[in-house]
Write a protein that holds these residues in place. Structure first.
Motif, PDB file in Angstrom:
ATOM      1  N   GLY A  66       0.786  -1.234   0.000  1.00 51.38           N
ATOM      2  CA  GLY A  66       0.000   0.000   0.000  1.00 51.38           C
ATOM      3  C   GLY A  66       0.816   1.282   0.000  1.00 51.38           C
ATOM      4  O   GLY A  66       0.253   2.372  -0.004  1.00 51.38           O
ATOM      5  N   ASP A 161      -8.675   2.253  -4.954  1.00 52.27           N
ATOM      6  CA  ASP A 161      -7.849   1.510  -3.990  1.00 52.27           C
ATOM      7  C   ASP A 161      -7.100   0.339  -4.638  1.00 52.27           C
ATOM      8  O   ASP A 161      -6.764  -0.632  -3.966  1.00 52.27           O
ATOM      9  N   THR A 164      -3.952  -1.057  -2.782  1.00 51.38           N
ATOM     10  CA  THR A 164      -3.985  -1.383  -1.357  1.00 51.38           C
ATOM     11  C   THR A 164      -3.879  -2.894  -1.122  1.00 51.38           C
ATOM     12  O   THR A 164      -4.142  -3.702  -2.006  1.00 51.38           O
TER      13      THR A 164
END
Ligand code: CA
Ligand code: CA
Length: 245
Positions: A66, A161, A164
């Protein structure tokens, strides 16, 4: 008073001083080492890092667990290798966005004169390599149907995202491996260690122009035991905190 009577107390005192000095030295060493290792792990050293080598046709950005760790510093040409030191932390989620140099409106490269091809390869010093075990998904394709007269591009929204650890790539396909001669890497590639790594992309190395690759390295591929530095911010400093200036 004979000489023995004088010498004995003097020797005794010297021995006492010596023992005290050794004891306090040992105590200081233990205290120092405990301070250094508070939290279970010492400070990471450069010898705890491994080298990460990446080559992309034409550009990439890479996240580990991440966190952004590498951006290709050259967008198009010349083809370059990006080499950085990383501090491995397992399980290690690698997320890479790679882009062929494609015009946003036509999907073609070299001033819309050709359908260019992509390609990505990576090797870390812990033995992590790119291969068909990686996940890959295209988010921009073109020119659709290889129509260079009326070129069209298809884009899919990139999830915010995507890089992530918790991002769900379960439904994604495996990456496709390509040989070195299919990709035709340029000179800097041969000056770096990519042994055992495979070039990857999606099934279509020409029309798929923006790709996201994801891969989880559960344990060090080279089998080497490494300290867990994942909670560096939780380590209490051994010395007094410096006052802000
Ligand atoms: Ca292309
Ligand atoms: Ca290209």
């Amino acid at each position: 008073m004979n000489r023995t009577r004088i010498l004995k107390p003097a020797l005794g005192l010297a021995a006492l001083v010596c023992v005290a000095a050794i004891t306090s030295f040992v105590w200081m060493q233990v205290g120092y080492s405990q301070g250094e290792n508070r939290g279970g792990v010492g400070k990471p050293r450069i010898s705890d890092t491994v080298q990460a080598n990446m080559y992309a046709d034409n550009w990439f950005i890479m996240y580990l667990n991440g966190e952004l760790v590498a951006v290709d510093s050259i967008q198009f040409m010349p083809h370059n290798v990006v080499s950085v030191d990383i501090l491995p932390d397992y399980p290690m989620t690698i997320a890479v966005m790679a882009k062929d140099n494609a015009d946003a409106k036509t999907g073609m490269e070299y001033a819309n004169t050709s359908i260019g091809d992509g390609g990505f390869i990576l090797k870390f010093g812990d033995g992590t390599v790119t291969n068909a075990n990686w996940k890959a998904k295209a988010f921009s394709r073109g020119p659709i149907d290889r129509d260079t007269k009326n070129p069209r591009v298809e884009n899919t929204t990139i999830p915010e995202d995507w890089y992530t650890v918790d991002f769900d790539d379960e439904s994604w396909s495996q990456a496709t491996e390509y040989t070195q001669s299919q990709i035709g890497p340029k000179e800097p590639f041969f000056e770096h260690n990519f042994e055992g790594a495979r070039f990857i992309w999606t099934e279509d190395v020409e029309l798929d122009n923006t790709i996201i690759f994801r891969h989880v390295v559960a344990t060090p591929p080279d089998g080497k035991a490494r300290p867990d530095f994942s909670n560096l911010n939780d380590i209490v400093p051994s010395g007094p905190r410096r006052r802000p200036r």
